[in-house]
Write a protein that holds these residues in place. Structure first.
Motif, PDB file in Angstrom:
ATOM      1  N   GLU A  67       0.851  -1.199   0.000  1.00 50.66           N
ATOM      2  CA  GLU A  67       0.000   0.000   0.000  1.00 50.66           C
ATOM      3  C   GLU A  67       0.879   1.239   0.000  1.00 50.66           C
ATOM      4  O   GLU A  67       1.928   1.288   0.652  1.00 50.66           O
ATOM      5  CB  GLU A  67      -0.913   0.005   1.233  1.00 50.66           C
ATOM      6  N   ARG A  68       0.432   2.237  -0.747  1.00 49.62           N
ATOM      7  CA  ARG A  68       1.123   3.528  -0.730  1.00 49.62           C
ATOM      8  C   ARG A  68       0.824   4.240   0.588  1.00 49.62           C
ATOM      9  O   ARG A  68      -0.261   4.085   1.140  1.00 49.62           O
ATOM     10  CB  ARG A  68       0.647   4.370  -1.911  1.00 49.62           C
ATOM     11  N   CYS A  69       1.786   4.999   1.072  1.00 50.36           N
ATOM     12  CA  CYS A  69       1.624   5.694   2.359  1.00 50.36           C
ATOM     13  C   CYS A  69       0.839   6.987   2.150  1.00 50.36           C
ATOM     14  O   CYS A  69       1.378   8.098   2.191  1.00 50.36           O
ATOM     15  CB  CYS A  69       2.987   5.941   3.004  1.00 50.36           C
ATOM     16  N   VAL A  70      -0.459   6.782   1.913  1.00 43.28           N
ATOM     17  CA  VAL A  70      -1.402   7.889   1.711  1.00 43.28           C
ATOM     18  C   VAL A  70      -2.671   7.552   2.494  1.00 43.28           C
ATOM     19  O   VAL A  70      -2.911   6.387   2.828  1.00 43.28           O
ATOM     20  CB  VAL A  70      -1.744   8.072   0.207  1.00 43.28           C
ATOM     21  N   PRO A  71      -3.515   8.529   2.779  1.00 41.61           N
ATOM     22  CA  PRO A  71      -4.776   8.247   3.478  1.00 41.61           C
ATOM     23  C   PRO A  71      -5.697   7.372   2.616  1.00 41.61           C
ATOM     24  O   PRO A  71      -5.561   7.339   1.386  1.00 41.61           O
ATOM     25  CB  PRO A  71      -5.390   9.632   3.695  1.00 41.61           C
ATOM     26  N   PRO A  72      -6.673   6.696   3.243  1.00 41.38           N
ATOM     27  CA  PRO A  72      -7.576   5.813   2.506  1.00 41.38           C
ATOM     28  C   PRO A  72      -8.525   6.547   1.567  1.00 41.38           C
ATOM     29  O   PRO A  72      -9.207   5.922   0.756  1.00 41.38           O
ATOM     30  CB  PRO A  72      -8.354   5.100   3.615  1.00 41.38           C
ATOM     31  N   TYR A  79      -6.421   0.575  -1.304  1.00 39.74           N
ATOM     32  CA  TYR A  79      -7.641   0.289  -0.547  1.00 39.74           C
ATOM     33  C   TYR A  79      -8.839   1.027  -1.155  1.00 39.74           C
ATOM     34  O   TYR A  79      -9.895   0.436  -1.392  1.00 39.74           O
ATOM     35  CB  TYR A  79      -7.455   0.698   0.913  1.00 39.74           C
ATOM     36  N   LYS A  80      -8.662   2.325  -1.433  1.00 37.58           N
ATOM     37  CA  LYS A  80      -9.771   3.116  -1.991  1.00 37.58           C
ATOM     38  C   LYS A  80     -10.238   2.527  -3.322  1.00 37.58           C
ATOM     39  O   LYS A  80     -11.444   2.415  -3.583  1.00 37.58           O
ATOM     40  CB  LYS A  80      -9.340   4.567  -2.190  1.00 37.58           C
ATOM     41  N   MET A  81      -9.277   2.139  -4.166  1.00 38.61           N
ATOM     42  CA  MET A  81      -9.624   1.550  -5.457  1.00 38.61           C
ATOM     43  C   MET A  81     -10.447   0.275  -5.267  1.00 38.61           C
ATOM     44  O   MET A  81     -11.440   0.040  -5.970  1.00 38.61           O
ATOM     45  CB  MET A  81      -8.351   1.258  -6.252  1.00 38.61           C
ATOM     46  N   THR A  82     -10.064  -0.545  -4.285  1.00 35.01           N
ATOM     47  CA  THR A  82     -10.779  -1.800  -4.057  1.00 35.01           C
ATOM     48  C   THR A  82     -12.186  -1.546  -3.515  1.00 35.01           C
ATOM     49  O   THR A  82     -13.135  -2.237  -3.888  1.00 35.01           O
ATOM     50  CB  THR A  82      -9.986  -2.697  -3.086  1.00 35.01           C
ATOM     51  N   ASN A  96     -13.824  -8.337   7.762  1.00 39.79           N
ATOM     52  CA  ASN A  96     -13.022  -9.174   6.860  1.00 39.79           C
ATOM     53  C   ASN A  96     -12.049  -8.354   6.010  1.00 39.79           C
ATOM     54  O   ASN A  96     -11.300  -8.915   5.218  1.00 39.79           O
ATOM     55  CB  ASN A  96     -13.919  -9.975   5.914  1.00 39.79           C
ATOM     56  N   ILE A  97     -12.087  -7.032   6.171  1.00 42.64           N
ATOM     57  CA  ILE A  97     -11.233  -6.155   5.366  1.00 42.64           C
ATOM     58  C   ILE A  97     -10.101  -5.648   6.253  1.00 42.64           C
ATOM     59  O   ILE A  97     -10.324  -4.907   7.209  1.00 42.64           O
ATOM     60  CB  ILE A  97     -12.049  -4.988   4.784  1.00 42.64           C
ATOM     61  N   HIS A  98      -8.892  -6.066   5.935  1.00 42.73           N
ATOM     62  CA  HIS A  98      -7.727  -5.776   6.783  1.00 42.73           C
ATOM     63  C   HIS A  98      -6.774  -4.867   5.997  1.00 42.73           C
ATOM     64  O   HIS A  98      -5.850  -5.349   5.334  1.00 42.73           O
ATOM     65  CB  HIS A  98      -7.029  -7.077   7.191  1.00 42.73           C
ATOM     66  N   ARG A  99      -7.011  -3.577   6.071  1.00 43.78           N
ATOM     67  CA  ARG A  99      -6.223  -2.671   5.241  1.00 43.78           C
ATOM     68  C   ARG A  99      -4.911  -2.266   5.910  1.00 43.78           C
ATOM     69  O   ARG A  99      -4.800  -2.243   7.142  1.00 43.78           O
ATOM     70  CB  ARG A  99      -7.038  -1.435   4.861  1.00 43.78           C
ATOM     71  N   ILE A 100      -3.938  -1.969   5.082  1.00 40.20           N
ATOM     72  CA  ILE A 100      -2.706  -1.324   5.546  1.00 40.20           C
ATOM     73  C   ILE A 100      -3.034   0.154   5.724  1.00 40.20           C
ATOM     74  O   ILE A 100      -3.547   0.798   4.814  1.00 40.20           O
ATOM     75  CB  ILE A 100      -1.567  -1.491   4.519  1.00 40.20           C
ATOM     76  N   ARG A 101      -2.760   0.692   6.906  1.00 39.82           N
ATOM     77  CA  ARG A 101      -3.132   2.083   7.197  1.00 39.82           C
ATOM     78  C   ARG A 101      -2.035   3.030   6.682  1.00 39.82           C
ATOM     79  O   ARG A 101      -1.093   3.379   7.379  1.00 39.82           O
ATOM     80  CB  ARG A 101      -3.372   2.249   8.702  1.00 39.82           C
ATOM     81  N   GLY A 102      -2.236   3.425   5.439  1.00 41.94           N
ATOM     82  CA  GLY A 102      -1.244   4.253   4.759  1.00 41.94           C
ATOM     83  C   GLY A 102      -1.063   5.626   5.359  1.00 41.94           C
ATOM     84  O   GLY A 102      -0.061   6.297   5.099  1.00 41.94           O
ATOM     85  N   GLU A 103      -2.036   6.051   6.175  1.00 40.52           N
ATOM     86  CA  GLU A 103      -1.946   7.380   6.792  1.00 40.52           C
ATOM     87  C   GLU A 103      -1.077   7.388   8.044  1.00 40.52           C
ATOM     88  O   GLU A 103      -0.731   8.454   8.563  1.00 40.52           O
ATOM     89  CB  GLU A 103      -3.355   7.907   7.120  1.00 40.52           C
TER      90      GLU A 103
END
Length: 237
Positions: A67-72, A79-82, A96-103
């Motif tokens: 994940e890019r280090c940007v906000p969701p 994550y936003k695209m998905t 069930n959604i385990h996102r990398i917190r880019g922010e």
């Protein structure tokens, strides 16, 4: 290694979606690491359009390989695209959604995400094991967010690392090579003529190809599948 070559990006997406559903729709929990990029975007559209009501999405747990280090909310966020192309159109539990917190601070988030994988996934020889890792490949031979200039991150001690894009300098959080190669199944999604030279180098392991992180993808399970369009496969013997 299995090579599946299709006419164009759309056919790759359709065939990969059918493959994904066959793997994931077993009635057991299924843990998948997603990729960003233009081809996964079409895959998500196909999954949402054709399989939204044919899957038990409550069994599928979604993670990201990088994940890019940007906000969701940022347009660069995987994550936003998905969310836009898949999650908003299917009935998947938020849990069930385990996102990398880019922010978050990148090094802190890499540690947190590694801990999450260690808690949620079964481990093989101390490495978290996904059921499926979906990978793309850049024109430079990078995969996940392990770039050629930081290929040493592939075997990093930590399961998640902080990488830096060689041109933009943007930081990214990525799983490392050990996690990729521990997966039960790994699938490359690669399309477009710009990828043809690197596809040939990586698949045929030509001289100098060890400089490309994608060449190091070699799951211990032996289950590696390439989904290619004719343009990306054009240089293969």
């Amino acid at each position: 290694m299995e090579l599946k070559i299709y006419r164009d990006k759309q056919e790759v997406a359709e065939q990969f979606s059918a493959y994904f559903v066959e793997k994931a729709n077993t009635g057991k929990p299924f843990h998948v690491a997603l990729s960003g990029g233009s081809t996964p975007k079409i895959v998500f559209d196909v999954l949402a359009a054709n399989f939204s009501d044919k899957m038990d999405w409550s069994k599928v747990h979604f993670y990201w390989g990088d994940e890019r280090c940007v906000p969701p909310t940022d347009d660069e966020s995987n994550y936003k695209m998905t969310v836009e192309h898949l999650f908003s159109k299917i009935d998947v539990p938020e849990a069930n959604i385990h996102r990398i917190r880019g922010e978050e601070e990148p090094n802190t988030e890499a540690i947190c995400y590694a801990n999450l994988l260690e808690i949620n996934l079964n481990e093989v020889e101390g490495t978290p094991q996904f059921d499926l890792v979906i990978l793309g490949m850049g024109d430079d031979g990078h995969t996940a967010s392990i770039f050629p200039h930081q290929i040493n991150l592939w075997n990093a001690e930590d399961h998640c690392v902080v990488a830096t894009h060689p041109e933009s300098g943007q930081q990214r959080v990525s799983i490392n090579g050990k996690v990729i190669n521990a997966a039960k199944e790994v699938a490359f999604l690669v399309t477009g003529a710009s990828k043809a030279k690197k596809v040939k180098a990586v698949v045929e392991k030509t001289e100098g190809s060890k400089e490309y992180p994608a060449t190091l993808v070699d799951p211990k399970s032996g289950n590696l599948v390439w989904f290619l369009d004719e343009d990306a496969a054009a240089d293969l013997d």
